[in-house]
Scaffold this active site. Structure first.
Site, mmCIF file in Angstrom:
data_model
loop_
_atom_site.group_PDB
_atom_site.id
_atom_site.type_symbol
_atom_site.label_atom_id
_atom_site.label_comp_id
_atom_site.label_asym_id
_atom_site.label_seq_id
_atom_site.Cartn_x
_atom_site.Cartn_y
_atom_site.Cartn_z
ATOM 1 N N LYS A 72 1.027 5.820 5.060
ATOM 2 C CA LYS A 72 0.699 4.851 6.120
ATOM 3 C C LYS A 72 -0.367 5.340 7.105
ATOM 4 O O LYS A 72 -1.080 4.529 7.690
ATOM 5 C CB LYS A 72 1.967 4.476 6.905
ATOM 6 C CG LYS A 72 2.867 3.508 6.143
ATOM 7 C CD LYS A 72 4.017 3.075 7.034
ATOM 8 C CE LYS A 72 4.795 1.945 6.402
ATOM 9 N NZ LYS A 72 5.795 1.390 7.313
ATOM 10 N N ASP A 108 4.458 -4.437 10.575
ATOM 11 C CA ASP A 108 5.827 -3.965 10.833
ATOM 12 C C ASP A 108 6.366 -4.444 12.196
ATOM 13 O O ASP A 108 7.481 -4.959 12.281
ATOM 14 C CB ASP A 108 5.886 -2.426 10.805
ATOM 15 C CG ASP A 108 5.850 -1.860 9.386
ATOM 16 O OD1 ASP A 108 6.258 -2.568 8.456
ATOM 17 O OD2 ASP A 108 5.411 -0.704 9.230
#
Ligand code: ATR
Length: 280
Positions: A72, A108
């Site tokens: 990420k 997210d």
């Protein structure tokens, strides 16, 4: 799944490992529902293969892809652009292809916030939130909270310096963030209307652990845990026993994928179809 043809566009997940991921089921069910010409696959890519994998994806004109642990942060080096949300969070979970360029974003935090709104019926501008943890997940959730006008935010963390660091970073959106360590939890939690656990405490296999004491949970509040394995952590069980309303991490998993779907397809995600695949 709809028939695959020469017009079918590819999407996928890059992670290491990826075998546990439910994203392929969730997203392919959604593409099928809307009869969209996309296929979504999972790719197990080791850290030292990431650069080449991204070059391959670009060459093959994928429509976009998701990124998970451990890529990420490192993926940011290989993209053409990072949007302001991913930049603020410091991590990318979704990449969109536009005119041959790969643009990194992060769904997210927004996904988590939407799960709170849809599943718990709350708007954060009415809530005094205590967020437990100050790591990567807390950064995404914290950014979503402050950029959507949370009424009050306190960060509780085992290590004070990390809580201070995150509060300072988030203070550009909300100057008045308080911090405390887990030892201060009793006093700080007294006035919380919403408690969010972003730490890994309670995750399988250490399912009996809790980041705070059960006695500290106010009975009127909402307790939300980002963990979804187990589906009911020790924290959520204790909160429920105190009369609090509870939410697990499946909502965040679902809505972060829904927002990625919407960014790739410009269609509203079929949430219930996607939720059914998660519950299987
Ligand atoms: P992630 O990216 O999943 O958020 P991370 O960046 O390693 O993971 O952050 C983990 C968070 O869980 C941190 O807030 C960490 O606290 P510290 O900052 O003190 O390390 C918290 N955490 C992990 N294990 C913990 C434990 N046993 N007790 C309390 N907090 C814990």
């Amino acid at each position: 799944m709809i028939q695959l043809t020469s017009e079918t566009k590819a999407l996928g997940l890059l992670g290491h490992p990826v075998s546990h991921s439910k994203s392929p089921q969730m997203l392919n069910a959604a593409f099928s529902y809307h009869r969209l010409p996309y296929v979504y696959l999972a790719f197990d890519i080791a850290p030292d293969q990431l650069k080449e994998a991204v070059a391959g994806i670009k060459l093959l004109r994928f429509q976009g892809f998701n990124v998970t642990i451990p890529h990420k942060i490192s993926i940011m080096d290989y993209l053409d652009e990072i949007d302001s949300v991913a930049d603020a969070i410091g991590a990318v979970n979704t990449v969109i292809e536009r005119n041959g360029r790969l643009i990194g974003t992060n769904t997210d935090g927004k996904g988590y916030l939407r799960s709170l709104e849809v599943e718990m019926g709350i708007s954060v501008d009415q809530e005094s939130v205590v967020m437990i943890g100050a790591g990567g997940a807390a950064r995404a959730v914290g950014h979503a909270l402050v950029s959507h006008g949370v009424k009050q935010l306190t960060i509780l963390n085992r290590t004070n310096e990390k809580a201070e660091y995150l509060a300072t970073h988030l203070s550009q959106w909300l100057p008045s963030i308080q911090v405390g360590t887990l030892k201060d939890g009793k006093k700080i939690l007294e006035n919380a209307t919403c408690i969010i656990n972003t730490t890994s405490v309670g995750m399988h296999p250490r399912i009996h652990e809790m980041p705070i004491e059960a006695d500290w949970i106010p009975s009127h509040c909402i307790v939300s845990d980002l963990i979804y394995a187990p589906v009911k952590t020790a924290l959520l069980k204790a909160a429920k026993a105190k009369g609090a309303r509870i939410q697990n991490g499946l909502g965040m998993l679902l809505f972060q994928a829904a927002i990625a779907y919407e960014q790739w397809t410009n269609q509203i995600a079929p949430i219930e179809i996607m939720r059914q695949t998660l519950q299987k």
